[in-house]
Design an enzyme around this catalytic site. Structure first.
Site, PDB file in Angstrom:
ATOM      1  N   GLY A 180      -1.102 -18.075 -26.720  1.00 58.15           N
ATOM      2  CA  GLY A 180      -1.573 -17.911 -25.339  1.00 58.15           C
ATOM      3  C   GLY A 180      -2.453 -19.070 -24.909  1.00 58.15           C
ATOM      4  O   GLY A 180      -2.628 -20.045 -25.654  1.00 58.15           O
ATOM      5  N   ILE A 200      -5.911 -19.307 -24.224  1.00 54.07           N
ATOM      6  CA  ILE A 200      -7.131 -19.558 -25.018  1.00 54.07           C
ATOM      7  C   ILE A 200      -6.754 -19.788 -26.482  1.00 54.07           C
ATOM      8  O   ILE A 200      -7.261 -20.695 -27.148  1.00 54.07           O
ATOM      9  CB  ILE A 200      -8.134 -18.380 -24.892  1.00 54.07           C
ATOM     10  CG1 ILE A 200      -8.568 -18.225 -23.442  1.00 54.07           C
ATOM     11  CG2 ILE A 200      -9.359 -18.615 -25.798  1.00 54.07           C
ATOM     12  CD1 ILE A 200      -9.533 -17.068 -23.178  1.00 54.07           C
ATOM     13  N   TYR A 228      -7.544  -1.198 -18.144  1.00 52.74           N
ATOM     14  CA  TYR A 228      -7.757  -2.427 -18.910  1.00 52.74           C
ATOM     15  C   TYR A 228      -9.202  -2.472 -19.436  1.00 52.74           C
ATOM     16  O   TYR A 228      -9.446  -2.650 -20.631  1.00 52.74           O
ATOM     17  CB  TYR A 228      -7.449  -3.641 -18.025  1.00 52.74           C
ATOM     18  CG  TYR A 228      -7.638  -4.958 -18.710  1.00 52.74           C
ATOM     19  CD1 TYR A 228      -6.871  -5.288 -19.827  1.00 52.74           C
ATOM     20  CD2 TYR A 228      -8.570  -5.879 -18.263  1.00 52.74           C
ATOM     21  CE1 TYR A 228      -7.050  -6.503 -20.478  1.00 52.74           C
ATOM     22  CE2 TYR A 228      -8.752  -7.095 -18.898  1.00 52.74           C
ATOM     23  CZ  TYR A 228      -7.994  -7.404 -20.006  1.00 52.74           C
ATOM     24  OH  TYR A 228      -8.167  -8.598 -20.638  1.00 52.74           O
TER      25      TYR A 228
END
Ligand code: UDP
Length: 327
Positions: free
Chosen positions: A14, A16, A153
């Site tokens: 991803g 990061i 989330y």
């Protein structure tokens, strides 16, 4: 027994994660990545694949067997794999909750077997709509109702934090929890809703720059390389074990000002348009008005903090350009 790799990085393909892997490899560490490529992308790590110190496993943190095998091979874990981005969270609520909750549970269970140190990536979303800015790690969190799935989330990541802290308290597992604030930089995709790559892409392609709501909501943007400095510093500090730590910049900017600055710095003629929330998001979406970290704990533990200013960050991301095929 020492593992084959210094680090397991889940979600290492991803945005990061791939920056983190680059950093670890360039400092002589060996890295195993576990990523299901749902929001990660092989392109992010293609330069790393040739290295003998790098190993990529395409798989999910939802598979207990895969997670156990990966954890057995590594000395420390940085767990970044999660469902990310507002669009994902709204459109795939089941996957979001399961990935974030069961994935972290699998990691912690496996880590406990070998007493492997784990850094868990959490998020400023956990603060929800708290108005007590700047946000302190021990401040109350304020979430909306379960009928609005945007809160799932935050709730799933809060549960990750509870579970990680419980593993630390009950079993002595060394865990560190980082709450990332808005992290930006080269290679970030706008595909999942993130505002800065979206604005830059709109500015560079002459499309209208879409400011949602009235643009007075604020965020603090930090550069991914500085966030990684903080993550690695925390990983090395025994005093950070068992703690939740904010990582973010404290330079607050309104989203309207961000749009103006992107337009100016890129030399774009794009129009800045205001898009009401009900046109931008599904019904019932609630945006956060302000999101600013208190970074005193981070500074106390590591002596560092993300410092790059927003203008410098925008310049850097524009210079890099927006990844191909990203809207
Ligand atoms: N936003 C916007 N235009 C866009 C995308 C996002 O105005 O095209 C706004 C969004 O409503 C929010 C802010 O930018 O107020 C940051 O959004 P993002 O999804 O990047 O991060 P988060 O809300 O998680 O901080």
């Amino acid at each position: 027994m020492a593992g084959r790799f210094d680090y397991l990085v889940t979600g290492g393909a991803g945005f990061i994660g791939s920056h983190l892997c680059e950093r670890l490899l360039s400092s002589g560490k060996s890295v195993c990545v576990l990523d299901d490529l749902s929001t990660g992308n092989l392109k992010n790590i293609e330069k790393l694949l040739a290295s003998d110190s790098f190993h990529f496993i395409e798989g999910t943190v939802l598979s207990v067997e895969t997670v156990n095998n990966c954890v057995d091979m590594c000395n420390e874990i940085i767990h970044l794999a999660a469902a990310v981005g507002v669009e994902n969270v709204i459109n795939k609520p089941v996957e979001t909750i399961e990935t974030n909750v069961s994935g972290t549970e699998n990691i912690l269970r496996a880590a406990r077997g070998n007493n492997t140190k784990v850094l868990i990536a959490s998020t400023s979303e956990v603060y929800g709509k708290s108005w007590k800015v700047p946000f302190k790690e021990d401040g109350d969190i304020v979430l909306g109702p379960t009928s609005r799935n945007r809160w799932s989330y935050a709730c799933s990541k809060a549960l990750d934090e509870f579970l990680a802290l419980a593993y630390n308290h009950s079993y002595g597992l060394p865990v560190v929890i980082c709450r990332f604030f808005n992290t930006v930089g080269p290679r970030q995709s706008g595909r999942y809703g993130m505002v800065l790559p979206r604005f830059i892409n709109q500015a560079l392609t002459g499309q209208p720059i879409t400011v949602f709501g009235n643009g007075t909501q604020t965020r603090c943007f930090s550069l991914v390389s500085e966030v990684i400095d903080c993550v690695l510093a925390l990983m090395d500090k025994p005093e950070a074990v068992g703690k939740v730590v904010n990582i973010g910049s404290t330079e607050e900017i309104t989203i309207l000002e961000l749009a103006r600055r992107v337009r100016e710095i890129s030399g774009s003629n794009s129009e800045i348009i205001i898009v009401p929330y009900d046109k931008a998001y599904p019904e019932g979406f609630e945006d956060m008005q302000r999101r600013v970290p208190d970074v005193s704990r981070l500074i106390g533990l590591t002596g560092i903090r993300p410092e790059a200013d927003t203008t410098a960050i925008i310049k850097k991301v524009i210079e890099f350009g927006i990844p191909e095929g990203v809207q």
